[in-house]
Design a protein around this motif. Structure first.
Motif, mmCIF file in Angstrom:
data_model
loop_
_atom_site.group_PDB
_atom_site.id
_atom_site.type_symbol
_atom_site.label_atom_id
_atom_site.label_comp_id
_atom_site.label_asym_id
_atom_site.label_seq_id
_atom_site.Cartn_x
_atom_site.Cartn_y
_atom_site.Cartn_z
ATOM 1 N N HIS A 53 0.835 -1.205 0.000
ATOM 2 C CA HIS A 53 0.000 0.000 0.000
ATOM 3 C C HIS A 53 0.873 1.260 0.000
ATOM 4 O O HIS A 53 0.656 2.180 -0.802
ATOM 5 C CB HIS A 53 -0.921 -0.027 1.218
ATOM 6 N N LEU A 54 1.874 1.314 0.868
ATOM 7 C CA LEU A 54 2.764 2.475 0.932
ATOM 8 C C LEU A 54 3.615 2.599 -0.331
ATOM 9 O O LEU A 54 3.855 3.702 -0.822
ATOM 10 C CB LEU A 54 3.649 2.394 2.174
ATOM 11 N N GLN A 55 4.044 1.458 -0.871
ATOM 12 C CA GLN A 55 4.805 1.499 -2.117
ATOM 13 C C GLN A 55 3.953 2.049 -3.260
ATOM 14 O O GLN A 55 4.446 2.818 -4.085
ATOM 15 C CB GLN A 55 5.330 0.102 -2.464
ATOM 16 N N ASP A 56 2.682 1.684 -3.307
ATOM 17 C CA ASP A 56 1.785 2.201 -4.342
ATOM 18 C C ASP A 56 1.523 3.689 -4.160
ATOM 19 O O ASP A 56 1.544 4.461 -5.122
ATOM 20 C CB ASP A 56 0.453 1.440 -4.333
ATOM 21 N N ILE A 57 1.266 4.114 -2.921
ATOM 22 C CA ILE A 57 0.969 5.523 -2.652
ATOM 23 C C ILE A 57 2.132 6.416 -3.068
ATOM 24 O O ILE A 57 1.944 7.459 -3.694
ATOM 25 C CB ILE A 57 0.653 5.739 -1.155
ATOM 26 N N PHE A 58 3.348 6.000 -2.713
ATOM 27 C CA PHE A 58 4.512 6.835 -2.988
ATOM 28 C C PHE A 58 5.207 6.477 -4.301
ATOM 29 O O PHE A 58 6.255 7.024 -4.615
ATOM 30 C CB PHE A 58 5.502 6.759 -1.816
ATOM 31 N N ASN A 59 4.605 5.542 -5.061
ATOM 32 C CA ASN A 59 5.166 5.126 -6.337
ATOM 33 C C ASN A 59 6.646 4.787 -6.220
ATOM 34 O O ASN A 59 7.488 5.275 -6.960
ATOM 35 C CB ASN A 59 4.938 6.204 -7.407
ATOM 36 N N TYR A 60 6.950 3.958 -5.237
ATOM 37 C CA TYR A 60 8.337 3.570 -4.962
ATOM 38 C C TYR A 60 8.348 2.077 -4.631
ATOM 39 O O TYR A 60 8.263 1.692 -3.467
ATOM 40 C CB TYR A 60 8.879 4.402 -3.797
ATOM 41 N N PRO A 61 8.425 1.228 -5.654
ATOM 42 C CA PRO A 61 8.243 -0.211 -5.454
ATOM 43 C C PRO A 61 9.420 -0.964 -4.835
ATOM 44 O O PRO A 61 9.289 -2.121 -4.490
ATOM 45 C CB PRO A 61 7.974 -0.719 -6.862
ATOM 46 N N LYS A 62 10.565 -0.310 -4.679
ATOM 47 C CA LYS A 62 11.717 -1.066 -4.172
ATOM 48 C C LYS A 62 11.957 -0.797 -2.688
ATOM 49 O O LYS A 62 11.401 0.129 -2.105
ATOM 50 C CB LYS A 62 12.965 -0.742 -4.985
ATOM 51 N N ILE A 63 12.787 -1.623 -2.108
ATOM 52 C CA ILE A 63 13.221 -1.465 -0.718
ATOM 53 C C ILE A 63 14.671 -1.012 -0.778
ATOM 54 O O ILE A 63 15.527 -1.733 -1.287
ATOM 55 C CB ILE A 63 13.126 -2.814 0.051
ATOM 56 N N ASP A 64 14.976 0.182 -0.279
ATOM 57 C CA ASP A 64 16.346 0.705 -0.338
ATOM 58 C C ASP A 64 17.309 -0.106 0.519
ATOM 59 O O ASP A 64 18.417 -0.408 0.102
ATOM 60 C CB ASP A 64 16.393 2.168 0.110
ATOM 61 N N PHE A 65 16.896 -0.410 1.737
ATOM 62 C CA PHE A 65 17.743 -1.215 2.609
ATOM 63 C C PHE A 65 16.903 -1.837 3.714
ATOM 64 O O PHE A 65 15.801 -1.382 4.001
ATOM 65 C CB PHE A 65 18.889 -0.386 3.209
ATOM 66 N N ILE A 66 17.444 -2.889 4.297
ATOM 67 C CA ILE A 66 16.839 -3.515 5.465
ATOM 68 C C ILE A 66 17.895 -3.507 6.558
ATOM 69 O O ILE A 66 19.037 -3.909 6.326
ATOM 70 C CB ILE A 66 16.380 -4.960 5.175
ATOM 71 N N ARG A 67 17.501 -3.037 7.732
ATOM 72 C CA ARG A 67 18.419 -2.977 8.877
ATOM 73 C C ARG A 67 17.965 -3.985 9.934
ATOM 74 O O ARG A 67 16.814 -3.967 10.352
ATOM 75 C CB ARG A 67 18.407 -1.576 9.483
ATOM 76 N N PHE A 68 18.872 -4.847 10.319
ATOM 77 C CA PHE A 68 18.614 -5.822 11.372
ATOM 78 C C PHE A 68 19.327 -5.350 12.632
ATOM 79 O O PHE A 68 20.534 -5.120 12.606
ATOM 80 C CB PHE A 68 19.138 -7.208 10.958
ATOM 81 N N VAL A 69 18.572 -5.202 13.726
ATOM 82 C CA VAL A 69 19.152 -4.681 14.961
ATOM 83 C C VAL A 69 18.764 -5.565 16.144
ATOM 84 O O VAL A 69 18.371 -6.715 15.956
ATOM 85 C CB VAL A 69 18.720 -3.215 15.206
ATOM 86 N N THR A 70 18.829 -4.997 17.330
ATOM 87 C CA THR A 70 18.617 -5.716 18.582
ATOM 88 C C THR A 70 17.403 -6.637 18.542
ATOM 89 O O THR A 70 16.308 -6.214 18.179
ATOM 90 C CB THR A 70 18.449 -4.709 19.740
ATOM 91 N N ASN A 71 17.627 -7.873 18.900
ATOM 92 C CA ASN A 71 16.599 -8.916 19.005
ATOM 93 C C ASN A 71 15.941 -9.287 17.677
ATOM 94 O O ASN A 71 14.899 -9.938 17.670
ATOM 95 C CB ASN A 71 15.528 -8.533 20.038
ATOM 96 N N SER A 72 16.519 -8.916 16.559
ATOM 97 C CA SER A 72 15.981 -9.330 15.256
ATOM 98 C C SER A 72 15.952 -10.848 15.128
ATOM 99 O O SER A 72 15.118 -11.398 14.426
ATOM 100 C CB SER A 72 16.826 -8.754 14.115
ATOM 101 N N PHE A 73 16.889 -11.509 15.813
ATOM 102 C CA PHE A 73 16.998 -12.966 15.702
ATOM 103 C C PHE A 73 15.738 -13.674 16.177
ATOM 104 O O PHE A 73 15.532 -14.853 15.869
ATOM 105 C CB PHE A 73 18.208 -13.481 16.500
ATOM 106 N N GLN A 74 14.863 -12.991 16.900
ATOM 107 C CA GLN A 74 13.632 -13.623 17.383
ATOM 108 C C GLN A 74 12.626 -13.856 16.255
ATOM 109 O O GLN A 74 11.669 -14.595 16.422
ATOM 110 C CB GLN A 74 12.996 -12.761 18.471
ATOM 111 N N PHE A 75 12.843 -13.201 15.108
ATOM 112 C CA PHE A 75 11.905 -13.316 14.002
ATOM 113 C C PHE A 75 12.363 -14.354 12.994
ATOM 114 O O PHE A 75 13.548 -14.611 12.840
ATOM 115 C CB PHE A 75 11.735 -11.955 13.314
ATOM 116 N N ASP A 76 11.417 -14.907 12.299
ATOM 117 C CA ASP A 76 11.687 -15.919 11.285
ATOM 118 C C ASP A 76 12.259 -15.234 10.038
ATOM 119 O O ASP A 76 11.579 -14.431 9.397
ATOM 120 C CB ASP A 76 10.393 -16.644 10.950
ATOM 121 N N ILE A 77 13.508 -15.538 9.709
ATOM 122 C CA ILE A 77 14.186 -14.901 8.580
ATOM 123 C C ILE A 77 13.471 -15.193 7.261
ATOM 124 O O ILE A 77 13.414 -14.343 6.369
ATOM 125 C CB ILE A 77 15.678 -15.303 8.516
ATOM 126 N N ASP A 78 12.885 -16.372 7.140
ATOM 127 C CA ASP A 78 12.159 -16.714 5.913
ATOM 128 C C ASP A 78 10.901 -15.858 5.758
ATOM 129 O O ASP A 78 10.542 -15.469 4.650
ATOM 130 C CB ASP A 78 11.804 -18.197 5.896
#
Length: 195
Positions: free
Chosen positions: A50-75
């Motif tokens: 939705h945000l990519q459509d609104i701002f007409n920006y379909p790509k992800i510039d970067f992803i930052r992994f920080v404190t406790n990111s390991f708790q999430f499923d990487i897949d």
């Protein structure tokens, strides 16, 4: 978020956020406007698209992994956000998770890592040998990063070194035949280099 079996055991999944906040700031108008949606049932993927459509920006510039990111499923993260040109790995809290980030999001054009992201603060040779468009190795708060000459010689990427007084130097590797070379530029305010 909820817990489910994921890569390397039970991991949190990215689910519908409890609330979403959008802040609008303009250079021409003082202040900001804030919009907030409560108790929505739309998925994280829906909000991203939705945000990519609104701002007409379909790509992800970067992803930052920080404190406790390991708790999430990487897949799950990879499925929602897809590929990106740049990955930043901070103190996630788990060396194995850091390795999984590098595996799942490969190939990466630009990588920013800390030496503490790896066991014994040793950046693996296979990372140094990759030909990144940009590779930043450093620890938070401008702490010194120590690398041996052998490690520097393995690096195939644009290396920038910043002295404590702010003077910057760039080491550039050239694989020109028949003689590969190493160039070092020290940048002062008055320096200009033509390519």
């Amino acid at each position: 978020m909820y817990w489910e079996m994921g890569a390397h055991g039970r991991k949190k999944k990215l689910t519908a956020p409890e609330s979403v906040v959008a802040i609008e700031c303009r250079d021409t108008v003082a202040g900001k406007t804030e919009y907030k949606w409560e108790k929505n049932d739309l998925t994280m993927l829906y909000w991203l698209k939705h945000l990519q459509d609104i701002f007409n920006y379909p790509k992800i510039d970067f992803i930052r992994f920080v404190t406790n990111s390991f708790q999430f499923d990487i897949d799950d993260i990879k499925e929602i956000f897809g590929n990106t040109l740049k990955i930043i790995i901070g103190d996630t809290g788990c060396h194995v998770f850091n390795q999984m980030i590098l595996e799942r999001f490969s190939p990466i054009e630009r990588l920013k890592i800390m030496t503490s992201d790896f066991p014994n603060s040793n950046v693996p040779e296979r990372i140094l040998m990759q030909n990144f468009d940009g590779l930043e190795i450093g620890d938070m708060w401008m702490e010194t990063t120590i690398m041996s000459l052998d490690q520097l010689l393995l690096i195939n990427s644009g290396i920038d070194i910043i002295r404590v007084d702010g003077v910057k130097a760039t080491i550039q590797f050239k694989n020109d035949h028949p003689l590969p070379s190493l160039e070092m530029f020290v940048w002062f305010d008055h320096c200009i280099v033509e390519s």
